[in-house]
Scaffold this active site. Sequence first.
Site, PDB file in Angstrom:
ATOM      1  N   ALA A  92       1.054  -0.655  -2.100  1.00 47.30           N
ATOM      2  CA  ALA A  92       1.819   0.592  -2.120  1.00 47.30           C
ATOM      3  C   ALA A  92       1.145   1.663  -1.271  1.00 47.30           C
ATOM      4  CB  ALA A  92       1.996   1.081  -3.556  1.00 47.30           C
ATOM      5  N   ASP A  93      -0.174   1.743  -1.335  1.00 45.68           N
ATOM      6  CA  ASP A  93      -0.897   2.738  -0.537  1.00 45.68           C
ATOM      7  C   ASP A  93      -0.718   2.476   0.954  1.00 45.68           C
ATOM      8  OD1 ASP A  93      -2.756   4.562  -2.326  1.00 45.68           O
ATOM      9  OD2 ASP A  93      -2.779   2.574  -3.231  1.00 45.68           O
ATOM     10  N   GLN A  94      -0.811   1.209   1.357  1.00 45.46           N
ATOM     11  CA  GLN A  94      -0.666   0.888   2.765  1.00 45.46           C
ATOM     12  C   GLN A  94       0.766   1.137   3.240  1.00 45.46           C
ATOM     13  OE1 GLN A  94      -2.851   0.400   4.919  1.00 45.46           O
ATOM     14  NE2 GLN A  94      -4.668  -0.502   4.011  1.00 45.46           N
TER      15      GLN A  94
END
Length: 400
Positions: free
Chosen positions: A170-172
């Site tokens: 999700a962060d990427q």
Amino acid sequence: MKGKKKLPLEGLRVIDASTVLAGPMLATYLGDFGAEVIKVEHPKGDPLRSAGRQKNGVSLEWKLVSRNKKPITINFNTAEGQKLFHKLAETVDVVITNFRPQTLAKWNITYESLTENNPGLILVKVSGFGEDGPYSNRPGFGTLAEAMSGFAQVNGYPDRGPLLPSFALADQATALLGAYSTMVAIYERDNSIEKKGQYIDLPIYEALMVMLGNQVMEYDQLNIVPGRKGNRTGWSVPRNLYETKDKKWVAISGSAQPIVERIFKAIEREDLIHNPKFINNQARLENADEIEEIIANWMKEHTQEEILERFIQYDATIAPVYTIEDIVKDPHFNYRGNIVEVHDNQLDKVKMLNVVPKFSRTSGEIQHPGLEIGSCNYQVYGELGLNKQEVDDLKERGII
């Protein structure tokens, strides 16, 4: 090492005032292509400095995520630190944060305050749930987004529970969407009459939700609630991982009819091409278990090397399942320079993934891995007019 070529984002100045992990990676992608990225962290150090695996007390995660950045320190909990941050923000094009709205308000870091003397500023506000709505003040991390976006529900096998990814998916996803949206905002600013900036509301859950495809429309129109399919998809058959005779694995995907026909030839079952059960994709979806079993049984009778050779012979799509050891040895990846060795002040030499994608004239580059805490304080604050004694005084009083 620093290259001499001109990079496409040279002249763009960015403050990375964010931490773990979407905001910092967003800034990294801009820095990879030449933006000057000033990494702001608390005097005690960014949490990323102690994240992940370490060598000799040095975080390898920090080396990767903070490459090409100039680290400085500011204590946002002090009035002088807030004033110093605003002064620095007057000199940049982009500010990236990832704190909850209430935390930013407490520190007086708002779009209004930052643009008072810099109306062209782009403020990227990464958060768990966005600037408004019932959940806006909840703490949010990638794991929560992976759960609430619908990803975990469709990830895994049908006979087991939902499955989270083992990396910062999700962060990427947010970092990539954020880099794209930042450049859209810069383009709009630079091509508008007023040259005015704006802020970008970038919650992590939204970035991952849009990657999950058409699940909203399918639910709305067909009342379908997607379930877990393991390595299969609801799009095409065959598509799976298969174990080989020598206990290795391969992946194949039959996303187009000509490819499927080549797969059938490769597994010595050309007769399947005209079998009504497998004659087109819809038929194969209805008989997925049967065709997957036929392919899996053939795979178990051959080694990985034999399978790869035969599939390549028939121009059928296939790939081996790689470990990281396989990746660093792969001749194609090495030919394309996907892995690069760079000098590091603390670890001497380190290998890491290179900048992607390649441009024909202005590809990005890694100038250096993540640097030591506060190592650019004198340089950056000197550019603001502070002399060495003033910087030392701020450090002694805990402002930086």
